[in-house]
Write an enzyme that holds these catalytic residues in place. Sequence first.
Site, mmCIF file in Angstrom:
data_model
loop_
_atom_site.group_PDB
_atom_site.id
_atom_site.type_symbol
_atom_site.label_atom_id
_atom_site.label_comp_id
_atom_site.label_asym_id
_atom_site.label_seq_id
_atom_site.Cartn_x
_atom_site.Cartn_y
_atom_site.Cartn_z
ATOM 1 N N ASP A 85 67.902 2.995 20.079
ATOM 2 C CA ASP A 85 67.760 2.165 21.322
ATOM 3 C C ASP A 85 68.497 2.682 22.437
ATOM 4 O OD1 ASP A 85 65.829 0.933 20.247
ATOM 5 O OD2 ASP A 85 66.626 -1.349 20.920
ATOM 6 N N ASN A 136 60.765 2.248 21.227
ATOM 7 C CA ASN A 136 60.471 0.586 21.351
ATOM 8 C C ASN A 136 61.690 -0.110 21.588
ATOM 9 O OD1 ASN A 136 59.009 -1.418 20.657
ATOM 10 N ND2 ASN A 136 59.193 -1.614 18.663
ATOM 11 N N GLY A 163 63.290 -2.618 23.805
ATOM 12 C CA GLY A 163 62.648 -3.256 24.861
ATOM 13 C C GLY A 163 63.822 -3.526 26.137
ATOM 14 N N ARG A 219 54.010 -4.357 24.096
ATOM 15 C CA ARG A 219 54.851 -5.590 24.269
ATOM 16 C C ARG A 219 54.704 -5.951 25.712
ATOM 17 N NH1 ARG A 219 60.485 -4.068 21.662
ATOM 18 N NH2 ARG A 219 60.936 -6.262 22.206
ATOM 19 N N SER A 262 60.903 -13.806 29.180
ATOM 20 C CA SER A 262 62.174 -13.661 28.549
ATOM 21 C C SER A 262 63.285 -13.320 29.039
ATOM 22 C CB SER A 262 61.656 -12.045 27.576
ATOM 23 O OG SER A 262 62.986 -11.379 27.357
ATOM 24 N N SER A 263 64.560 -13.649 28.641
ATOM 25 C CA SER A 263 65.878 -13.644 29.325
ATOM 26 C C SER A 263 66.018 -11.970 29.805
ATOM 27 C CB SER A 263 66.997 -14.017 28.456
ATOM 28 O OG SER A 263 67.159 -13.113 27.448
ATOM 29 N N ASP A 288 67.787 -13.599 17.788
ATOM 30 C CA ASP A 288 67.930 -12.315 16.665
ATOM 31 C C ASP A 288 68.308 -12.683 15.642
ATOM 32 O OD1 ASP A 288 66.608 -10.515 18.554
ATOM 33 O OD2 ASP A 288 68.194 -9.808 19.216
ATOM 34 N N ASN A 299 59.344 -16.603 21.713
ATOM 35 C CA ASN A 299 59.458 -15.346 21.885
ATOM 36 C C ASN A 299 59.749 -14.615 21.061
ATOM 37 O OD1 ASN A 299 59.346 -15.895 24.857
ATOM 38 N ND2 ASN A 299 61.464 -16.095 25.066
ATOM 39 N N LYS A 340 58.419 -9.805 20.258
ATOM 40 C CA LYS A 340 59.598 -8.781 19.771
ATOM 41 C C LYS A 340 58.992 -7.357 19.453
ATOM 42 C CE LYS A 340 63.064 -11.443 20.961
ATOM 43 N NZ LYS A 340 64.284 -10.989 21.979
ATOM 44 N N GLU A 341 59.888 -6.725 18.555
ATOM 45 C CA GLU A 341 59.369 -5.271 17.923
ATOM 46 C C GLU A 341 58.241 -5.718 17.275
ATOM 47 O OE1 GLU A 341 63.505 -4.498 18.923
ATOM 48 O OE2 GLU A 341 62.271 -6.196 18.474
ATOM 49 N N HIS A 391 63.326 -3.415 12.735
ATOM 50 C CA HIS A 391 64.868 -3.337 12.023
ATOM 51 C C HIS A 391 65.152 -4.665 11.601
ATOM 52 C CE1 HIS A 391 66.680 -4.627 16.159
ATOM 53 N NE2 HIS A 391 65.468 -4.608 16.316
ATOM 54 N N ARG A 392 64.980 -5.977 12.316
ATOM 55 C CA ARG A 392 65.441 -6.932 11.962
ATOM 56 C C ARG A 392 64.486 -7.597 10.737
ATOM 57 N NH1 ARG A 392 69.512 -7.337 14.447
ATOM 58 N NH2 ARG A 392 69.435 -6.983 16.818
ATOM 59 N N LYS A 413 67.210 1.686 14.646
ATOM 60 C CA LYS A 413 67.203 0.970 15.907
ATOM 61 C C LYS A 413 68.599 0.529 16.609
ATOM 62 C CE LYS A 413 64.267 -2.124 18.401
ATOM 63 N NZ LYS A 413 63.956 -1.117 19.807
#
Length: 421
Positions: free
Chosen positions: A54, A96, A98, A126, A171-172, A298, A321, A325-326, A375-376, A401
């Site tokens: 990223d 990717n 964001g 997205r 989204s913030s 996250d 939200n 995400k990804e 990744h998460r 990422k």
Amino acid sequence: MTPSPATAKIIPPEKPLEGQVTLPGSKSVTNRALLVAALAKGRSHLTGILRSDDTRHMMAALRSMGVEILEVDETTLEVTGNGHLQAPDDPLFLGNAGTAVRFLTAAAALVDGAVTVTGDAHMQKRPIAPLVDTLRAMGVDAVSETGCPPVVINGTGRFNAGDIAVSGALSSQYISAIMMLAAMGREETRIHIEGGKIGAVGYLHITAAVMRAFGARVTFPASDRIAIEPGGYRAATYQIEPDASAATYLWAAEALTGGDIDIGAAPDTLNQPDAAAHAVISAFPDMPSGIDGSQMQDAVPTIAVMAAFNNTPVHFTGIGNLRVKECDRVEALRDGLTRIRPDLASVEGDDLIVHSDPSLRGQSRPCRIDSYADHRMAMCFALAGLLVRDITIEDPMCVSKTFPAYWDVLRDLGVVVEMNG
């Protein structure tokens, strides 16, 4: 013949995990600091930066827009800006990432010329229409044919400041993008957040803190108001704190195995919203029955996988939200958990319910977890492999990422990770 996807098989450790870990820098803070330093006049020094896919995409895009970035060492950059951005020769490809896509879509308004902001196949699914609509309301010529990237911005180097209304359901990251742009205005910008509660307000305060470090004046006169004065940014020396989202995996590994992992930073020294997850993780195996994930989004995947081994079920709310995400993380978590045990998780609307089963510890539950190139997902389901045998993660290197050294960190703590492909 299509090759088999790469996989990582986790072998549960035979003893508690112990050791010291150096966390990567915060992705959220790194990308904010990179953009603000790029918009500042003069040479800024950024230390503690994250090296990941990223942030590499963000640096490449800024360089193509005329910003000089000198890589001093692995965690230090010198960023030299002149107070504006130039039109790049080619589209800004941001993978990717964001945060990079959203921040640069807004910042492109400062360019005198056309800018195309795009990403990979995942990024092109997205949503970004709410940000584009807000920019258009500010007089910026921005177009997204699909409501997702690519976005074409025909910049004029300026935008309309004044009063701007945005939805609190956004989204913030959209609001942060507008905040960072607003400091470059010719008059004060007053953001009015409609509809009440913001999903992840903590990240707006992180954005404001970075902006202030580079000379911007940002205030929150009310819970639904943000005021940004004009004046731009000035070069600064800025230390990026360790990544709280990455810390959640180590806190979880420690709690799940009864270990002792020193990450070199106490939770209360981290300003990122995900640091709040430490209190929940520390309560394992008696985590609360209801968890509002809106302010630590996250960290939800980490806690959700832990919840599989909790003494009682856990109901996650405020996580709508996560669907944008990804990947759709609500469904990805349900999918992965139910591969471990068919009825281990369910979804009600945007809520996730994990039907905890402490007896899973020590069992063999052969399954392949689809990481959805997220990744998460890869990192959180590796935690299940600490307690359950025969868990295999697909596409494990997507962790690059945000946490490229993740698998090496687990190995250094004593976890056997068998890579294939």
